[in-house]
Design a protein around this motif. Sequence first.
Motif, mmCIF file in Angstrom:
data_model
loop_
_atom_site.group_PDB
_atom_site.id
_atom_site.type_symbol
_atom_site.label_atom_id
_atom_site.label_comp_id
_atom_site.label_asym_id
_atom_site.label_seq_id
_atom_site.Cartn_x
_atom_site.Cartn_y
_atom_site.Cartn_z
ATOM 1 N N THR A 2 0.840 -1.190 0.000
ATOM 2 C CA THR A 2 0.000 0.000 0.000
ATOM 3 C C THR A 2 0.880 1.247 0.000
ATOM 4 O OG1 THR A 2 -1.658 -1.211 1.273
ATOM 5 C CG2 THR A 2 -1.837 1.176 1.253
ATOM 6 N N ALA A 3 0.532 2.224 -0.813
ATOM 7 C CA ALA A 3 1.276 3.486 -0.822
ATOM 8 C C ALA A 3 1.156 4.144 0.548
ATOM 9 C CB ALA A 3 0.734 4.405 -1.911
ATOM 10 N N ASP A 5 0.524 7.026 1.655
ATOM 11 C CA ASP A 5 -0.575 7.949 1.925
ATOM 12 C C ASP A 5 -1.926 7.401 1.471
ATOM 13 O OD1 ASP A 5 0.048 8.065 -0.747
ATOM 14 O OD2 ASP A 5 -0.043 10.247 -0.880
ATOM 15 N N ALA A 6 -1.940 6.162 0.999
ATOM 16 C CA ALA A 6 -3.177 5.571 0.483
ATOM 17 C C ALA A 6 -4.089 5.137 1.628
ATOM 18 C CB ALA A 6 -2.858 4.370 -0.396
ATOM 19 N N ASP A 9 -7.989 -0.388 2.810
ATOM 20 C CA ASP A 9 -9.241 -1.061 2.461
ATOM 21 C C ASP A 9 -9.777 -1.750 3.715
ATOM 22 O OD1 ASP A 9 -11.277 -2.692 1.551
ATOM 23 O OD2 ASP A 9 -10.072 -3.683 0.019
ATOM 24 N N ALA A 174 -10.515 3.540 3.674
ATOM 25 C CA ALA A 174 -10.963 4.025 2.373
ATOM 26 C C ALA A 174 -12.256 4.835 2.436
ATOM 27 C CB ALA A 174 -11.113 2.860 1.400
ATOM 28 N N ALA A 177 -11.684 8.547 3.716
ATOM 29 C CA ALA A 177 -10.739 9.425 3.023
ATOM 30 C C ALA A 177 -11.478 10.660 2.505
ATOM 31 C CB ALA A 177 -10.071 8.690 1.875
#
Length: 178
Positions: A2-3, A5-6, A9, A174, A177
Amino acid sequence: MTAPDAPLDPARTALVLVDLMDRIVALPLAPRTGDEVLLTAQELAARARTAGAPVVLVRVERPHVEAQPPGSGLVEGLAQEGDLVVVKRTIGGFHGTGLHELLAERGVTTLVFGGIATNLGVESTARAAADLGYELVFAEDAMAALTADEHRAATALNFPRLGQVRPAAEVVFADQAG
């Protein structure tokens, strides 16, 4: 991976909080108190629950004793309906607990960690998780150790080799965000 800053999930992520028990939260800890760790962990757990991510509460019991020491239960109010409670008898939360199976049943591939002590129960559980192939995120301010140096060694040297270290405020699911 996972990035950094992502958003996470929630269908594939679980929050794992280690040893947030009265007798452990009450220890003299650093770089923050047990109560500060608990408050941050509770906020993180509330966000995870709202997003639909499983919350796993790991607590320790001493093996081969008739009764556990006072304060061996989870801090009152921490566990909520639907949370998974795992009892460990070693430093880490995976050995002999069924934790991996519980996570696999739910399709979890990413774990977010908090708890006490950073370099003991949290790190031992995280190392086993890494060996099992989970992606790891560490909520740095949702942890403390017996000394600030022990906490710093885990969060600055060891954890970045295993996953991402973020402030709890940057652990975003998610549906939460932006």
